[in-house]
Write a protein that holds these residues in place. Structure first.
Motif, PDB file in Angstrom:
ATOM      1  N   THR A   6      -6.153   0.706 -15.375  1.00  0.00           N
ATOM      2  CA  THR A   6      -5.254  -0.144 -14.587  1.00  0.00           C
ATOM      3  C   THR A   6      -3.900   0.544 -14.441  1.00  0.00           C
ATOM      4  OG1 THR A   6      -6.334  -2.144 -15.420  1.00  0.00           O
ATOM      5  CG2 THR A   6      -4.147  -2.400 -14.425  1.00  0.00           C
ATOM      6  N   GLY A   7      -3.408   0.614 -13.207  1.00  0.00           N
ATOM      7  CA  GLY A   7      -2.150   1.315 -12.972  1.00  0.00           C
ATOM      8  C   GLY A   7      -1.241   0.570 -12.021  1.00  0.00           C
ATOM      9  N   ILE A   8      -0.071   1.168 -11.811  1.00  0.00           N
ATOM     10  CA  ILE A   8       0.929   0.613 -10.900  1.00  0.00           C
ATOM     11  C   ILE A   8       1.623   1.765 -10.188  1.00  0.00           C
ATOM     12  CG2 ILE A   8       2.787   0.586 -12.630  1.00  0.00           C
ATOM     13  CD1 ILE A   8       3.720  -2.092 -11.361  1.00  0.00           C
ATOM     14  N   GLY A   9       2.031   1.507  -8.957  1.00  0.00           N
ATOM     15  CA  GLY A   9       2.767   2.517  -8.219  1.00  0.00           C
ATOM     16  C   GLY A   9       4.143   2.726  -8.828  1.00  0.00           C
ATOM     17  N   TRP A  10       4.423   3.955  -9.237  1.00  0.00           N
ATOM     18  CA  TRP A  10       5.738   4.266  -9.816  1.00  0.00           C
ATOM     19  C   TRP A  10       6.759   4.427  -8.693  1.00  0.00           C
ATOM     20  CZ3 TRP A  10       9.450   7.982  -9.337  1.00  0.00           C
ATOM     21  CH2 TRP A  10      10.435   8.033 -10.328  1.00  0.00           C
ATOM     22  N   ARG A  11       7.862   3.690  -8.798  1.00  0.00           N
ATOM     23  CA  ARG A  11       8.965   3.805  -7.862  1.00  0.00           C
ATOM     24  C   ARG A  11      10.262   3.868  -8.671  1.00  0.00           C
ATOM     25  NH1 ARG A  11       4.823   4.405  -5.674  1.00  0.00           N
ATOM     26  NH2 ARG A  11       4.021   3.377  -3.787  1.00  0.00           N
ATOM     27  N   PRO A  12      11.267   4.618  -8.214  1.00  0.00           N
ATOM     28  CA  PRO A  12      12.520   4.720  -8.989  1.00  0.00           C
ATOM     29  C   PRO A  12      13.133   3.368  -9.320  1.00  0.00           C
ATOM     30  CG  PRO A  12      12.508   6.320  -7.203  1.00  0.00           C
ATOM     31  CD  PRO A  12      11.301   5.445  -6.994  1.00  0.00           C
ATOM     32  N   GLU A  13      13.008   2.397  -8.393  1.00  0.00           N
ATOM     33  CA  GLU A  13      13.632   1.093  -8.598  1.00  0.00           C
ATOM     34  C   GLU A  13      13.037   0.327  -9.783  1.00  0.00           C
ATOM     35  OE1 GLU A  13      13.691   1.948  -4.111  1.00  0.00           O
ATOM     36  OE2 GLU A  13      12.363   2.283  -5.832  1.00  0.00           O
ATOM     37  N   ILE A  14      11.787   0.615 -10.142  1.00  0.00           N
ATOM     38  CA  ILE A  14      11.146  -0.114 -11.239  1.00  0.00           C
ATOM     39  C   ILE A  14      10.715   0.828 -12.358  1.00  0.00           C
ATOM     40  CG2 ILE A  14      10.376  -2.070  -9.838  1.00  0.00           C
ATOM     41  CD1 ILE A  14       7.610  -0.714  -9.681  1.00  0.00           C
ATOM     42  N   ALA A  15      11.305   2.035 -12.383  1.00  0.00           N
ATOM     43  CA  ALA A  15      10.873   3.036 -13.359  1.00  0.00           C
ATOM     44  C   ALA A  15      11.015   2.534 -14.792  1.00  0.00           C
ATOM     45  CB  ALA A  15      11.673   4.321 -13.166  1.00  0.00           C
ATOM     46  N   ASP A  16      12.152   1.938 -15.106  1.00  0.00           N
ATOM     47  CA  ASP A  16      12.364   1.456 -16.477  1.00  0.00           C
ATOM     48  C   ASP A  16      11.359   0.365 -16.834  1.00  0.00           C
ATOM     49  OD1 ASP A  16      14.457   3.211 -16.733  1.00  0.00           O
ATOM     50  OD2 ASP A  16      16.007   1.724 -16.313  1.00  0.00           O
ATOM     51  N   ALA A  17      11.123  -0.543 -15.892  1.00  0.00           N
ATOM     52  CA  ALA A  17      10.181  -1.637 -16.152  1.00  0.00           C
ATOM     53  C   ALA A  17       8.767  -1.105 -16.355  1.00  0.00           C
ATOM     54  CB  ALA A  17      10.217  -2.632 -14.990  1.00  0.00           C
TER      55      ALA A  17
END
Length: 443
Positions: A6-17
């Motif tokens: 299971t994964g999620i798209g990494w984006r700078p805006e949610i990198a920390d989360a």
């Protein structure tokens, strides 16, 4: 085949989360937003923890009539190697048209557009995929896209088209169930039928995303919650096969981390529901039937002239893209209303991307930025990427007389000069040429 989980798209805006989220096995990052020598610290930390990172390309244009650009392929390969990725992914789409192949102006869509499901398009796509496969250090998987428009005279369903593509090239498939839902709403295509026709063993992983419906048109926004119908398609898919990975995409309007975690939980539940159905069916079936694809023997079809197929495809793609981004007449057979919706969507997409790359422009122009850019974009194609688009937009405003004398004009002129040089060339179509045009900038 690599098991991803299971994964999620990494984006700078949610990198920390993303780094703090439990149960994340892998992430996907937009390849064009990464520099191999300066990878984001967040991605490096995830890799150190053993989280797989897959680069996802958006600009290669495997469905273009031209062969894939060697520099773009090299860049994608470099990102795969820098990330230690087990595979790379791209789209079954065209993103540019025109040029020497058709003796027409070169045009950029700035977005993913559907290829016609015809023999010519399939032949060109297969050759382009093979070229990409030979240039990449890891396996390639290609994604079905969402479409607002349908090509006239198509010869195959989406499932048949994808089946033949995988059969002829050995390429793996990235199946986006949100895009199947989009095509169901916009084009009346049955997602279950598409899934039944797919070579399920070729699936590399699955995308899940949200969108919204307006005036009977579904927009694949990646900025809204995943709707129930998309989760139901995911359950249908996982009732047929256990995909190696499933990933949540979100590109805009990011919610709180807890909301993203709830969406991931809903995705896991949909996958598990499909697995239960698959298990029950497997127990009760003595001999599973092969899916009928309607393409038996087609992979044995004699190859047509590659150059001729490319030219025919190039002419049709150039005509469509010109209507979408340059305001030329709508090609015969297309739905004019839907083409208008697609043209406005492309203009809005350009406005959003330019606002990200040149955030000073919305600040300078205020609430009028978006309307001004969309009006500009609908008659002025991109000619060199989004950064050049921002400069061209500012130049058009300064030379076109839309801005009265005052603070806004002075700030825009200063912004343009800081990035562009002495003064933009006069634009004859504005009716202000020579010294008159230059004087508008010089004020």
């Amino acid at each position: 085949m690599t098991l991803l989980g299971t994964g999620i798209g990494w984006r700078p805006e949610i990198a920390d989360a993303v780094e703090r989220m439990p149960g994340i096995d892998w992430v996907e990052a937009v390849a064009e937003n990464l520099c191999p020598g300066h990878l984001p610290e967040s991605l490096l930390r995830l890799r150190e923890r053993g989280v797989t990172v897959v680069p996802h390309g958006v600009s290669l244009g495997l469905g273009d009539a031209d062969r894939p650009d060697a520099e773009r392929l090299t860049a994608l390969a470099e990102r795969a190697e820098a990330l230690g990725a087990p595979l790379v992914t791209e789209h079954i789409a065209f993103v540019r048209a025109g040029g020497p192949l058709t003796a027409t102006p070169r045009l950029e869509a700035g977005h993913l557009l559907p290829v016609p499901r015809t023999r010519d398009a399939l032949d060109v796509l297969c050759e382009n995929v093979r070229i990409a496969q030979e240039s990449l250090p890891v396996p390639l998987a290609v994604e079905n896209i969402a479409a607002l428009i349908a090509w006239p005279g198509e010869e195959m369903t989406e499932g048949q088209f994808l089946y033949e593509l995988a059969d002829r090239t050995g390429v793996r498939l990235l199946i986006d169930v949100a895009n199947l839902h989009t095509n169901h709403v916009n084009r009346g295509e049955d997602p279950a039928k598409a899934l039944a026709e797919l070579p399920l063993e070729a699936i590399a992983y699955v995308h899940v995303a949200g969108g919204f419906e307006r005036d009977g048109v579904w927009h694949d926004s990646h900025a809204h919650p995943v709707p129930r119908p998309v989760l139901e398609i995911l359950t249908d898919l996982t009732s047929r096969v256990a995909p190696p990975g499933v990933l949540l995409e979100r590109d805009e309007n990011f919610p709180e981390p807890a909301e993203l975690e709830r969406e991931l939980a809903a995705i896991r539940e949909a996958v598990e529901a499909g697995a239960r159905q698959r298990g029950a069916r497997d127990q009760g079936a003595s001999a599973p039937e092969a899916a009928a694809t309607g393409t038996a023997g087609e992979s044995e079809r004699p190859a047509v002239s590659g150059a001729a197929a490319r030219q025919r495809l190039g002419v049709t793609q150039a005509a469509l893209l010109s209507a979408l981004v340059a305001g030329t007449p709508v090609p015969e057979g297309f739905d004019r209303v839907r083409l208008g919706v697609q043209a406005r969507a492309l203009a809005a997409k350009r406005a959003d991307v330019v606002a990200k790359l040149a955030p000073e422009l919305p600040l300078i122009l205020g609430t009028g930025y978006r309307a001004a850019f969309v009006a500009y974009a609908q008659g002025h194609p991109m000619r060199g990427g989004y950064r050049q688009d921002a400069l061209d937009f500012a130049e058009r405003l300064l030379l076109g007389g839309q801005l009265a004398e005052g603070r806004t004009r002075r700030e825009l002129r200063r912004w343009w000069l800081d990035r562009s040089g002495p003064a933009p060339r006069p634009l004859s179509r504005l009716g202000r040429v020579g010294q008159v045009g230059r004087s508008l900038i010089g004020r």
